[in-house]
Design a protein around this motif. Structure first.
Motif, PDB file in Angstrom:
ATOM      1  N   LEU A  62       0.811  -1.218   0.000  1.00 48.16           N
ATOM      2  CA  LEU A  62       0.000   0.000   0.000  1.00 48.16           C
ATOM      3  C   LEU A  62       0.844   1.266   0.000  1.00 48.16           C
ATOM      4  O   LEU A  62       0.298   2.370  -0.022  1.00 48.16           O
ATOM      5  N   GLN A  76      -3.445   4.479   4.535  1.00 49.51           N
ATOM      6  CA  GLN A  76      -2.980   3.093   4.379  1.00 49.51           C
ATOM      7  C   GLN A  76      -3.331   2.199   5.566  1.00 49.51           C
ATOM      8  O   GLN A  76      -3.640   1.018   5.386  1.00 49.51           O
ATOM      9  N   ARG A  79      -6.777   0.325   5.563  1.00 45.97           N
ATOM     10  CA  ARG A  79      -6.807  -0.777   4.596  1.00 45.97           C
ATOM     11  C   ARG A  79      -5.985  -1.960   5.087  1.00 45.97           C
ATOM     12  O   ARG A  79      -6.401  -3.119   4.942  1.00 45.97           O
ATOM     13  N   GLU A  82      -8.008  -3.719   7.603  1.00 45.32           N
ATOM     14  CA  GLU A  82      -9.118  -4.410   6.939  1.00 45.32           C
ATOM     15  C   GLU A  82      -8.670  -5.738   6.327  1.00 45.32           C
ATOM     16  O   GLU A  82      -9.407  -6.731   6.358  1.00 45.32           O
ATOM     17  N   PRO A 259      -2.968  -2.962  -4.081  1.00 44.47           N
ATOM     18  CA  PRO A 259      -3.913  -2.620  -3.033  1.00 44.47           C
ATOM     19  C   PRO A 259      -4.627  -3.809  -2.396  1.00 44.47           C
ATOM     20  O   PRO A 259      -5.257  -3.655  -1.349  1.00 44.47           O
ATOM     21  N   ASN A 260      -4.532  -4.976  -3.013  1.00 44.70           N
ATOM     22  CA  ASN A 260      -5.226  -6.160  -2.521  1.00 44.70           C
ATOM     23  C   ASN A 260      -4.240  -7.290  -2.244  1.00 44.70           C
ATOM     24  O   ASN A 260      -3.167  -7.361  -2.858  1.00 44.70           O
TER      25      ASN A 260
END
Length: 265
Positions: A62, A76, A79, A82, A259-260
């Motif tokens: 990230l 960041q 996320r 998460e 991002p994932n």
């Protein structure tokens, strides 16, 4: 560190931070598999190294260049929480420390809040001290502030059970071969060596020595060194000052490159 183990069948890993973690100055070769201009860096190299020794590695990065610690925490950290990874690496605050008037005590307070939130998720967290910049003519002026910040980071690591990669003590980074021409970001070889060191701290096997001596370079003539200093000031220092004066950042408009959590290989 409280519980990270390479014996796991599946490991999820999230890297957060600024240009250091994004991988600036370590570009991927052009290919159809990797977008042109995307950087690799030590974190990508570490994830690849992990994938060589762990059944399945899921990795997200990230980090975005130029980000200050408050931006990293705001943009960041949520996320990263998460995604609930097994492992988080975080290097933040460097861009704050080298700004005039910044207070390493205040930066460390923000950093500690972020570490507390990450550790509450059960993730193992690995943090980095700042480099010793004493060998760099311009950056050495920040050496005292960096040292103060590093002492805070070590205390935070102790309180929250985090592992530490001590960049300050890695003397191989006092060689110009470790750095890109901008003198702010690691060279590809610098990133490669750092990835090996992080793997070592995590307990991963490594076939190469991150601390191997650099190849000998011929002495640099005084006039050549001064020419390089002038080139650096014109190409990198002046634009950096310009961004500070106008409130711009090298990361404006840049999105995280991964991002994932995605499986490697």
């Amino acid at each position: 560190m409280s519980g990270f183990s390479i014996e796991r069948d599946i490991v999820s890993y999230v890297a957060i931070g600024d240009s250091f973690t994004e991988g600036m100055s370590d570009p991927y070769p052009d290919s159809t598999a990797v977008p042109t201009g995307r950087y690799r860096g030590w974190a990508d190299r570490l994830a690849e190294h992990m994938a060589d020794h762990i059944g399945e590695v899921r990795y997200a990065n990230l980090a975005v260049r130029g980000k200050l610690i408050r931006q990293i925490v705001a943009e960041q950290l949520p996320r990263a929480i998460e995604l609930r990874p097994d492992l988080v690496t975080i290097c933040a605050g460097g861009n704050d420390i080298i700004r005039p008037g910044s207070d390493p005590d205040q930066v460390a307070e923000i950093f500690e809040g972020a570490i507390g939130r990450l550790r509450e998720t059960g993730a193992d967290v690995l943090i980095f001290t700042g480099f010793d910049t004493g060998f760099q003519p311009v950056m050495r002026r920040f050496r005292g502030k960096i040292a103060t910040y590093n002492m805070h980071l070590r205390g935070i690591a102790d309180r929250y059970g985090c592992q530490v990669v001590d960049l300050w003590s890695m003397k191989i980074f006092a060689d110009r071969q470790a750095w890109d021409a901008d003198r702010l970001h690691l060279s590809p070889e610098g990133h490669r060596r750092l990835a090996l060191r992080v793997a070592e701290v995590l307990g991963l096997p490594a076939d190469e020595d991150w601390n191997a001596p650099w190849p000998a370079l011929p002495p640099m003539a005084w006039h050549v060194a001064r020419q390089q200093d002038l080139h650096w000031a014109r190409e990198f220092l002046v634009p950096w000052i310009g961004r500070r004066l106008t409130g711009r950042s090298s990361g404006d408009g840049i999105r995280p490159k991964r991002p994932n959590l995605e499986r490697l290989r």
